[in-house]
Structures are given as C-alpha cells and as structure tokens.
Design an enzyme around this catalytic site. Structure first.
Site, PDB file in Angstrom:
ATOM      1  N   GLU A   1      -8.136  -4.549   5.551  1.00  0.00           N
ATOM      2  CA  GLU A   1      -8.032  -4.335   4.109  1.00  0.00           C
ATOM      3  C   GLU A   1      -6.933  -5.195   3.492  1.00  0.00           C
ATOM      4  O   GLU A   1      -7.061  -5.666   2.364  1.00  0.00           O
ATOM      5  CB  GLU A   1      -7.758  -2.850   3.830  1.00  0.00           C
ATOM      6  CG  GLU A   1      -8.992  -1.984   4.067  1.00  0.00           C
ATOM      7  CD  GLU A   1      -8.662  -0.543   4.384  1.00  0.00           C
ATOM      8  OE1 GLU A   1      -8.198  -0.272   5.518  1.00  0.00           O
ATOM      9  OE2 GLU A   1      -8.856   0.314   3.523  1.00  0.00           O
TER      10      GLU A   1
ATOM     11  N   ARG B   1      -2.725  -2.060  -3.303  1.00  0.00           N
ATOM     12  CA  ARG B   1      -3.886  -1.195  -3.140  1.00  0.00           C
ATOM     13  C   ARG B   1      -3.722  -0.059  -4.150  1.00  0.00           C
ATOM     14  O   ARG B   1      -2.707   0.643  -4.146  1.00  0.00           O
ATOM     15  CB  ARG B   1      -3.924  -0.632  -1.729  1.00  0.00           C
ATOM     16  CG  ARG B   1      -5.010   0.397  -1.571  1.00  0.00           C
ATOM     17  CD  ARG B   1      -4.994   1.007  -0.203  1.00  0.00           C
ATOM     18  NE  ARG B   1      -6.055   1.987  -0.098  1.00  0.00           N
ATOM     19  CZ  ARG B   1      -5.920   3.160   0.500  1.00  0.00           C
ATOM     20  NH1 ARG B   1      -4.756   3.501   1.046  1.00  0.00           N
ATOM     21  NH2 ARG B   1      -6.925   3.988   0.566  1.00  0.00           N
TER      22      ARG B   1
ATOM     23  N   HIS C   1     -12.432   3.698   0.162  1.00  0.00           N
ATOM     24  CA  HIS C   1     -12.461   2.743   1.288  1.00  0.00           C
ATOM     25  C   HIS C   1     -13.260   1.493   0.914  1.00  0.00           C
ATOM     26  O   HIS C   1     -13.771   0.794   1.796  1.00  0.00           O
ATOM     27  CB  HIS C   1     -13.142   3.340   2.541  1.00  0.00           C
ATOM     28  CG  HIS C   1     -12.390   4.438   3.212  1.00  0.00           C
ATOM     29  ND1 HIS C   1     -13.022   5.510   3.818  1.00  0.00           N
ATOM     30  CD2 HIS C   1     -11.065   4.633   3.422  1.00  0.00           C
ATOM     31  CE1 HIS C   1     -12.120   6.312   4.350  1.00  0.00           C
ATOM     32  NE2 HIS C   1     -10.916   5.814   4.122  1.00  0.00           N
TER      33      HIS C   1
ATOM     34  N   ARG D   1      -9.925  16.840   6.809  1.00  0.00           N
ATOM     35  CA  ARG D   1     -10.733  17.239   5.637  1.00  0.00           C
ATOM     36  C   ARG D   1     -12.098  17.747   6.080  1.00  0.00           C
ATOM     37  O   ARG D   1     -12.681  17.213   7.024  1.00  0.00           O
ATOM     38  CB  ARG D   1     -10.928  16.036   4.704  1.00  0.00           C
ATOM     39  CG  ARG D   1      -9.659  15.624   4.010  1.00  0.00           C
ATOM     40  CD  ARG D   1      -9.857  14.355   3.197  1.00  0.00           C
ATOM     41  NE  ARG D   1      -8.837  13.387   3.539  1.00  0.00           N
ATOM     42  CZ  ARG D   1      -8.907  12.076   3.323  1.00  0.00           C
ATOM     43  NH1 ARG D   1      -9.954  11.566   2.720  1.00  0.00           N
ATOM     44  NH2 ARG D   1      -7.933  11.287   3.679  1.00  0.00           N
TER      45      ARG D   1
ATOM     46  N   ASN E   1       0.873  -1.174   0.000  1.00  0.00           N
ATOM     47  CA  ASN E   1       0.000   0.000   0.000  1.00  0.00           C
ATOM     48  C   ASN E   1       0.912   1.226   0.000  1.00  0.00           C
ATOM     49  O   ASN E   1       1.488   1.580   1.019  1.00  0.00           O
ATOM     50  CB  ASN E   1      -0.875  -0.055   1.257  1.00  0.00           C
ATOM     51  CG  ASN E   1      -1.797   1.137   1.383  1.00  0.00           C
ATOM     52  OD1 ASN E   1      -1.734   2.070   0.568  1.00  0.00           O
ATOM     53  ND2 ASN E   1      -2.630   1.137   2.395  1.00  0.00           N
TER      54      ASN E   1
END
Ligand code: ADP
Length: 401
Positions: free
Chosen positions: A384, A89, A178, A239, A10
């Site tokens: 994940e 990923r 996600h 964010r 990743n």
C-alpha cells in the site's frame, strides 16, 4: 540517490507508520513505526540500511513528536532534501473522493466532516496531516483514500435495503475499505495474466487483521465486503463481520448491553479472538490446530475460511468473467492452511489448489498456487505504501503540468 522520494504517512489512533519511497523504482529508503503514542511509553522504531533502532519519544508523546523525530532522522541521514511530497493514507473519502487529492484547507475540512462516517480514523489521519504540514512547510501533501477505489461500485452493490433517505440525507451506503491494497494486487494480477487491467476480472481477498474481499470487473471495483464501516463482511481478527442485525437488539434489550458495549463486542472482542477464546492472531490458532490438535481452534478456522469462500462465491453474481483469485495481507500471503481451506470450498468455481505450490509460497513470495488446469489462484504481497507514493507523485506531476 538522485530520484525524488515520497514520505508516506499512515496515522492510527496510537501509532504512526512511515516510509520513504522512490515511486519510480519502488525502492524504500527508510521505514518505521511509532507506537503507544499519547502514553509515556511512546517509542519509534526505524529500519534503515539493514539495521533497526528503537528510540523513546519525548513529551507530549504525540503524533507531532513522532513526525518531528522523522524529520530530524531524515536530515541526519541526508535524505530530507530528496523528499518531494508527503502522501497520507486517509481512511474515509466518502463519495467526494474517488482519486488521490492534493490537500488544502477545503480538503482538510471535508476529511474532518467525513469523520462522522469514520470517527476512529479520519480525525487521527488529520492529526498526521497537520503534523506533517508543520514539519514539511512548503511540501505538497496528498491524501490517498482507502475508499476511493470502490467508488466505481454500481448502486445495486452499494445501496443497503434501508429507506433511501438514509443514503440521500446521511450517506449511509457501502463504501468499502483496503482500496489501495485491492487496487495494487489486481493490477499485479493483470500483469501476471498478461492482460490489460481494463480486461481483467479478479476477486481479491485481503486477509490481515482486517479482512475484505473485492470483486473487480474489467479493472473496476464492482462489489466489496466491507460496508459503511470496516465492520461488515467476513470474520476478522477481532471483528465479527456480518451478523443478523437483530442480535444487536437482543444484546441491548435482553442482555442489558449498552450501545458502547455492543460496539466494543463487535469490533474488539469478536472474530477469531471471540470464537477461539484464544487469540486474534491467525498463527496462534494455526499452531493450536497443527501442534495440539485443538478441535475448537479447528472449528474457528473453518468458520473463518468458509465465510471467506462464501463471499468469494457470491461475487460470481458481480463479474462478467473470472480470471483469477488473489490472496494478500498477512494471512493471505502467509497462511497456506487458510488458502487451502478457502480454495477447497470453491471447487465448483473451477478452482483447485496445487498443495505443493501452496506450501511453498509464504514470507513475501508471490506466485501461482493453483494447478495448471484450475482457474488461476495467486498470492501477491500487497504494498500500500508504494501505491500511495506512486499516486502522490502522479497527481503532483499532473498539477505541475
Ligand atoms: P494489518 O491488517 O494490521 O496490516 P497484517 O496484514 O500484517 O495486518 O496481517 C496480520 C495477520 O497476519 C495476523 O492474523 C497474523 O497472524 C497473520 N500472519 C502473519 N504471518 C503469518 C504466518 N506466517 N502464518 C499465518 N498467519 C500469519
């Protein structure tokens, strides 16, 4: 160790996380993270057989150096021969990729092209792919896209209220992110419910540094809070999530912000950090509330939780039935305070929390946090890396017939 393993990579702009996983058993043999890449302080931390070691990386301090370090480490540990594939990923797969995909030159070209939609992510994902190709010559590389799971959304959920040609000609639409995490926890929830995933309808709240909420109807993503980019939706660590788009013009025209400054403001200086003026870290804000009675921190947390609850409630319009609400991600898995405030706002949906169960489930535990009379409310730690390993191994098995 006789089973095959997948090396999961990743790649971020200045970091590279990896882990070596057996997809069948879920066993993780080694994992680690390289940080501060492209600086002289670059280092790699590796967890192996219960111990952790940290090593400084050498010039040119880049992703290739990190991947080469991993290859050497695996060789020395006698693990390299068991690596059957490398799973990457990849953040943006656009509309082209709704499934994990074996990487070849044309796939790399499309990942590069999709960099238009994810300029911070896809180019670095490609760097990781190139580095792994060089280091693991002859091994299959698989791309698992963050956007893929959401490709089942209907047009009513993914088309913005903008002129249609912006979608047709420039791909401006909701993609969602996600996906691997939402997919994983929804499937785990189906097991918990004892139902096939095809008959399971849940709302999943992935709350980490980035946060997104997804409506999953009969196993398929039908709406999600992140959009063209991971900036849309609920309030996150740094964010802003949704704001009135008019604010952007106000900042530029009235307050003389440059477009770059607005970008940085919305992505890096807003959210929990911007509101609290304290931290982007949920733990720091919780401590300020619980230990110092800080009313501003309390307001920040209220905004964060209310926005998540509002997003969850809005998905009643997307579902045919509602089996469970699932919390995951660093905050979702650990913050009983956030879960409690979110669920308290959702009483009209039939959700009530069992406060004792809620406080008991933290630090990697999974379980039910609702009362016996309530619609089911679950905490499920995400994984994940395991999904990437499983999907990489499946697609390779299919290809090999
Ligand atoms: P990422 O999106 O980078 O993978 P994580 O899923 O690890 O992030 O989530 C990071 C967030 O989880 C941070 O806001 C952190 O404060 C929060 N978090 C981690 N542990 C706890 C905890 N024990 N209590 C509350 N929040 C926590």
């Amino acid at each position: 160790m006789s089973e095959q393993t997948v090396l999961v990579i990743n790649c971020g702009s200045s970091s590279l996380k990896f882990s070596l996983i057996a997809p069948d058993s879920g066993e993780q043999f080694v994992s680690g993270v390289a940080e501060r890449l492209l600086t002289e302080q670059a280092f790699i931390k590796v967890s192996y057989q219960g111990s952790k070691q940290q090593t400084a990386l050498t010039e040119p301090f880049d992703h290739q150096v990190a991947v080469n370090f991993i290859v050497d480490f695996l060789q020395q540990a006698g693990l390299s021969e068991k690596v059957s594939a490398v799973g990457h990923r990849v953040v943006h797969g656009g509309e082209s990729y709704s499934q994990p995909t074996i990487i070849d030159d044309s796939v790399k070209a499309s990942i590069a092209d999709l960099g238009k939609l994810a300029p911070l992510h896809n180019p670095v994902n490609l760097i990781g792919i190139d580095a792994a190709e060089k280091a693991f010559d002859g091994l299959m590389q698989v791309a698992v896209f963050d956007t893929a799971f959401h490709q089942t959304m209907p047009s009513k959920a993914f088309i913005y209220g903008l002129p249609y040609h912006l979608y047709k000609q420039h791909g401006i639409r909701r993609y969602g992110f996600h996906g691997t995490s939402h997919y994983f926890v929804a499937n785990q929830a189906a097991k918990e419910l004892g139902k096939p995933i095809e008959q399971t309808s849940v709302i999943t709240a992935h709350l980490g540094n980035g946060c997104s909420v997804t409506a999953i109807d009969n196993g398929q993503s039908v709406d999600t809070s992140m959009g063209l980019t991971p900036l849309e939706g609920v309030v996150m660590g740094t964010r802003s999530g949704d704001i009135d788009p008019g604010i952007v013009f106000h900042l530029i025209e009235q307050l003389n912000y440059s477009p770059d400054a607005v970008n940085s403001l919305l992505n890096k200086e807003s959210g929990l950090l911007g509101i609290s003026q304290m931290s982007n870290d949920c733990r720091t804000i919780e401590d300020a509330i619980l230990e110092d009675n800080d009313t501003h921190a309390d307001m920040t947390m209220d905004i964060f939780c209310y926005r998540i609850a509002k997003s969850i409630a809005s998905y009643m319009a997307a579902l045919t039935h509602f089996d469970a609400l699932v919390f995951t991600g660093g905050i979702g898995e650990n913050s009983d305070l956030v879960r409690s405030r979110v669920v308290r706002s959702l009483a009209l949906l039939g959700l009530t929390l069992d406060e004792q169960r809620n406080t008991d489930i933290r630090f990697g535990k999974r379980g039910i946090i609702s009362t016996d009379e309530s619609v089911l409310c679950l905490v499920i730690p995400t994984n994940e890396e395991l999904v990437i390993a499983m999907q990489s191994s499946d697609i390779i098995a299919k290809q090999q017939g």
